[in-house]
Design a protein around this motif. Structure first.
Motif, PDB file in Angstrom:
ATOM      1  N   ILE A 103       0.827  -1.203   0.000  1.00  0.00           N
ATOM      2  CA  ILE A 103       0.000   0.000   0.000  1.00  0.00           C
ATOM      3  C   ILE A 103       0.867   1.261   0.000  1.00  0.00           C
ATOM      4  CG2 ILE A 103      -1.672   1.356   1.316  1.00  0.00           C
ATOM      5  CD1 ILE A 103      -2.996  -1.220   2.135  1.00  0.00           C
ATOM      6  N   VAL A 104       0.499   2.178  -0.889  1.00  0.00           N
ATOM      7  CA  VAL A 104       1.166   3.473  -1.014  1.00  0.00           C
ATOM      8  C   VAL A 104       0.085   4.552  -0.974  1.00  0.00           C
ATOM      9  CG1 VAL A 104       2.491   4.990  -2.532  1.00  0.00           C
ATOM     10  CG2 VAL A 104       3.089   2.557  -2.359  1.00  0.00           C
ATOM     11  N   ALA A 105       0.340   5.636  -0.203  1.00  0.00           N
ATOM     12  CA  ALA A 105      -0.569   6.777  -0.165  1.00  0.00           C
ATOM     13  C   ALA A 105      -0.001   7.889  -1.036  1.00  0.00           C
ATOM     14  CB  ALA A 105      -0.758   7.272   1.266  1.00  0.00           C
ATOM     15  N   VAL A 106      -0.895   8.526  -1.792  1.00  0.00           N
ATOM     16  CA  VAL A 106      -0.502   9.606  -2.697  1.00  0.00           C
ATOM     17  C   VAL A 106      -1.216  10.873  -2.244  1.00  0.00           C
ATOM     18  CG1 VAL A 106      -0.373  10.378  -5.086  1.00  0.00           C
ATOM     19  CG2 VAL A 106      -0.316   7.923  -4.567  1.00  0.00           C
ATOM     20  N   ASP A 117       2.599  15.252  -4.203  1.00  0.00           N
ATOM     21  CA  ASP A 117       2.861  16.238  -5.237  1.00  0.00           C
ATOM     22  C   ASP A 117       3.669  17.390  -4.637  1.00  0.00           C
ATOM     23  OD1 ASP A 117       1.863  17.075  -8.091  1.00  0.00           O
ATOM     24  OD2 ASP A 117       1.711  18.878  -6.839  1.00  0.00           O
ATOM     25  N   PRO A 118       4.509  18.075  -5.419  1.00  0.00           N
ATOM     26  CA  PRO A 118       5.281  19.197  -4.885  1.00  0.00           C
ATOM     27  C   PRO A 118       4.439  20.294  -4.259  1.00  0.00           C
ATOM     28  CG  PRO A 118       6.174  18.525  -7.006  1.00  0.00           C
ATOM     29  CD  PRO A 118       4.909  17.751  -6.807  1.00  0.00           C
ATOM     30  N   ALA A 159       8.864  10.664  -1.128  1.00  0.00           N
ATOM     31  CA  ALA A 159       9.279  11.129  -2.459  1.00  0.00           C
ATOM     32  C   ALA A 159       8.274  12.149  -2.967  1.00  0.00           C
ATOM     33  CB  ALA A 159       9.383   9.963  -3.430  1.00  0.00           C
ATOM     34  N   TYR A 160       8.785  13.212  -3.562  1.00  0.00           N
ATOM     35  CA  TYR A 160       7.916  14.195  -4.209  1.00  0.00           C
ATOM     36  C   TYR A 160       7.857  13.884  -5.699  1.00  0.00           C
ATOM     37  CZ  TYR A 160       7.254  17.142  -0.132  1.00  0.00           C
ATOM     38  OH  TYR A 160       6.860  17.622   1.096  1.00  0.00           O
ATOM     39  N   VAL A 161       6.639  13.728  -6.208  1.00  0.00           N
ATOM     40  CA  VAL A 161       6.414  13.350  -7.601  1.00  0.00           C
ATOM     41  C   VAL A 161       5.274  14.202  -8.147  1.00  0.00           C
ATOM     42  CG1 VAL A 161       5.923  11.452  -9.184  1.00  0.00           C
ATOM     43  CG2 VAL A 161       7.019  10.964  -6.974  1.00  0.00           C
ATOM     44  N   ASP A 162       5.440  14.718  -9.349  1.00  0.00           N
ATOM     45  CA  ASP A 162       4.357  15.481  -9.977  1.00  0.00           C
ATOM     46  C   ASP A 162       3.256  14.516 -10.379  1.00  0.00           C
ATOM     47  OD1 ASP A 162       5.304  18.460 -10.541  1.00  0.00           O
ATOM     48  OD2 ASP A 162       7.036  17.134 -10.802  1.00  0.00           O
ATOM     49  N   VAL A 163       2.208  14.434  -9.573  1.00  0.00           N
ATOM     50  CA  VAL A 163       1.166  13.428  -9.794  1.00  0.00           C
ATOM     51  C   VAL A 163      -0.223  14.015 -10.015  1.00  0.00           C
ATOM     52  CG1 VAL A 163       2.351  11.553  -8.600  1.00  0.00           C
ATOM     53  CG2 VAL A 163       0.891  13.116  -7.299  1.00  0.00           C
ATOM     54  N   VAL A 164      -0.368  15.331 -10.031  1.00  0.00           N
ATOM     55  CA  VAL A 164      -1.711  15.876 -10.243  1.00  0.00           C
ATOM     56  C   VAL A 164      -2.014  15.958 -11.730  1.00  0.00           C
ATOM     57  CG1 VAL A 164      -1.607  17.255  -8.134  1.00  0.00           C
ATOM     58  CG2 VAL A 164      -1.027  18.298 -10.322  1.00  0.00           C
ATOM     59  N   VAL A 165      -3.295  15.910 -12.058  1.00  0.00           N
ATOM     60  CA  VAL A 165      -3.741  16.162 -13.423  1.00  0.00           C
ATOM     61  C   VAL A 165      -3.572  17.650 -13.706  1.00  0.00           C
ATOM     62  CG1 VAL A 165      -5.721  16.135 -14.989  1.00  0.00           C
ATOM     63  CG2 VAL A 165      -5.387  14.244 -13.369  1.00  0.00           C
ATOM     64  N   VAL A 166      -2.795  17.981 -14.736  1.00  0.00           N
ATOM     65  CA  VAL A 166      -2.556  19.380 -15.075  1.00  0.00           C
ATOM     66  C   VAL A 166      -3.845  20.013 -15.573  1.00  0.00           C
ATOM     67  CG1 VAL A 166      -1.269  20.949 -16.574  1.00  0.00           C
ATOM     68  CG2 VAL A 166      -0.139  18.940 -15.606  1.00  0.00           C
TER      69      VAL A 166
END
Length: 566
Positions: free
Chosen positions: A294-297, A351-352, A384-391
């Motif tokens: 399990i991973v939380a975003v 997300d950042p 970890a910071y990852v760009d994960v939002v829908v632009v």
């Protein structure tokens, strides 16, 4: 130029349709079927009929000419490929369900090639032993295969498709950069000759790997890619490739985190309404499973998670959504009330926008409870910071801050600086000038040849049908005999003269077909010029029509031939 034979529609295998196919969703699918260019064989598998094959071959010719112009050498490699090279690079597993896998009668594993990096690497390993043999650029135009889960949009998203794939091999990174630049320029010439409106945008490398990647996108409503354009600077990127710098905020003045009762607020919408705060003040925590773990975003509550970006980050691991059974096994995970603080045995990425020092209202990991003043970096850590939002439209340009514009597009080309990923896996070395082994660096470059047909149809068609640019059209002129014996005789006579002058001619000499049907078919098929032998045929006068502009003029036969051959 050698005389091309006149194509008579009385002998042509091209049955036009008045109505759109029932399963057609996009314009190119509808028109290419209705105009008799392609026919569906099975889901995602298409047959090219004579007119469609002519267009496809014209695009191949243009691609081939521009590849040859940069010194690339054409080869043909098999489409049926052994498992071992793809296993060595990890792509046998990375491709997942999209890879067509099969076994021979002896139980040996094979695949139908989606791309050929591994096989070209082995070819160069076999043929090139010294730095003197490099640089080299090799290419092929060949059918590729991908087991699309949902083939759709006609030839835009098929399971078998025609592609030009080329590969550069250099001993130095500077050489790779030059090979990449050569391809970039060649692609611009290709798409300009094809008459395509296109954009060059930054892109992700995906399963291909490498350090740099750009896509060539054709704006179209039917496109499956979304790209962002900055109206103020030259920034352009596929939304999957947009990233933002992490900007830490001073959160030292934020009070201690405090739990607050929030019954019946399991969604962002109900929580924001209950507390009277904007959704952007809340922290959304999406739970997924990555290879079963399990991973939380974490993203701001007013934004959606782009699962494609999550999958890209964790590739080649399998990413899937958490389901009810997973909550049942983990009492510490309270559905609708998950917060990052205090989570155990859960990896947390964000997300950042959830930068260190930012404060949030988020779940308290208790039913009917949330917590406010929860500060990133103080009350919870982000692994970890990852760009994960829908632009979204209006998001700031990463380069200048101006609001971005979004548009849909069809990917028609993609170029990669692969570096040494495949050379490392398959041990591709040559002897350098000092007599010591040098690891080769690679580039990979693709053009969707069959996809370009659909992209052109999407961009150039009008309400009457297809409208091909001259260089890719199946003919230069479509001669229509709008009548009986006299008109057919004149149409055939003019067609022979035009062919003798080097033009490619399609003539509608069908008997028993009304002029109205012939005119409709001519506009549907989309040849750039339409020449009509009609009511004034007895006077030797014909009508010349421009398919794109609709402009018409009456000319003598000699004048029409002179105009068309000028």
């Amino acid at each position: 130029m050698a005389n091309a034979p006149v194509q008579r529609m009385s002998q042509l295998m091209a049955k036009t349709l008045r109505d759109d196919p029932a399963d057609a969703e996009v314009l190119s699918h509808k028109l290419l079927v209705r105009a008799g260019y392609v026919r569906r064989t099975a889901a995602g598998i298409w047959s090219w009929l004579p007119l469609g094959k002519k267009v496809l071959s014209n695009i191949e010719r243009i691609v081939r000419e521009e590849m040859d112009a940069i010194g690339a050498q054409e080869v043909t490699l098999p489409a049926l490929l052994p498992r071992e090279p793809y296993e060595a690079t990890g792509r046998w597993d990375e491709y997942g369900a999209e890879l067509f896998r099969l076994q021979d009668r002896k139980g040996g594993d094979y695949l139908l090639g989606p791309t050929h990096e591994e096989i070209f690497t082995l070819l160069v390993k076999d043929q090139c032993s010294s730095y003197k043999d490099l640089p080299v650029i090799l290419y092929q135009i060949q059918n590729k295969f991908r087991d699309e889960a949902r083939p759709r949009a006609g030839i835009l998203r098929g399971r078998e498709f025609l592609m030009k794939d080329s590969y550069s091999f250099d001993t130095e990174d500077e050489g790779l950069a030059q090979s990449y630049a050569l391809h970039r320029q060649a692609y611009q010439r290709v798409f300009e000759r094809l008459g395509l409106d296109y954009r060059i945008v930054a892109a992700t490398a995906g399963a291909m790997g490498g350090s740099k990647s750009e896509e060539f996108l054709a704006p179209a409503e039917a496109g499956e890619d979304t790209f962002a354009d900055c109206p103020n600077c030259d920034f352009a990127a596929n939304t999957e490739a947009i990233s933002y710098e992490l900007q830490t905020v001073d959160g030292s003045a934020v009070p201690a985190a405090e739990e607050i009762p929030t019954p019946d607020t399991p969604t962002i919408e109900t929580l924001a309404a209950s507390l009277g705060v904007p959704a952007s003040a809340t922290l959304k925590n999406l739970l997924v499973k990555v290879d079963g773990e399990i991973v939380a975003v974490g993203v701001p509550g007013d934004r959606e998670v782009d699962l494609g970006k999550v999958e890209e980050h964790f590739a080649p691991a399998t990413v899937e959504m958490v389901i009810e059974a997973d909550f049942a096994e983990r009492a510490d995970l309270v559905r609708g009330y998950v917060g990052p603080q205090g989570l155990e045995k859960v990896t947390y990425i964000a997300d950042p926008r959830v930068a260190p020092g930012t404060a949030w209202i988020t779940g308290a990991n208790k039913d009917g409870m949330h917590a406010k003043n929860v500060v990133a970096g103080r009350d919870f850590e982000v692994s970890a910071y990852v760009d994960v939002v829908v632009v979204q439209e209006g998001d700031p340009c990463p380069r200048c801050g101006t609001g971005l514009k979004l548009d849909r597009a069809i990917e028609i080309g993609h170029i990669f600086q692969l570096g040494r990923k495949y050379a490392d896996a398959l041990k591709l070395d040559v002897l350098g000038q000092n007599g010591k082994p040098v690891r080769v660096t690679m580039g990979s470059y693709g053009i969707g040849v069959s996809r370009a047909v659909a992209a052109l149809a999407e961009q150039t068609a009008d309400e009457k049908g297809l409208c091909w640019p001259a260089e890719v059209a199946p003919a230069d002129v479509h001669v229509v005999a709008a009548g009986k014996a006299l008109q057919i005789e004149l149409a055939l006579e003019v067609s022979d003269k035009l062919a003798a002058a080097g033009l490619r001619v399609l003539v509608d000499d069908r008997a028993g077909v009304s002029p109205g049907v012939k005119f409709t078919d001519a506009e549907l098929m989309g040849v750039p010029k339409i020449l009509v032998a009609g009511r004034r045929s007895g006077e030797g006068v014909v009508e010349l029509k421009d398919r794109r502009t609709g402009e018409r003029e009456e000319l003598t036969v000699d004048e029409a031939i002179a105009r068309l051959t000028a």
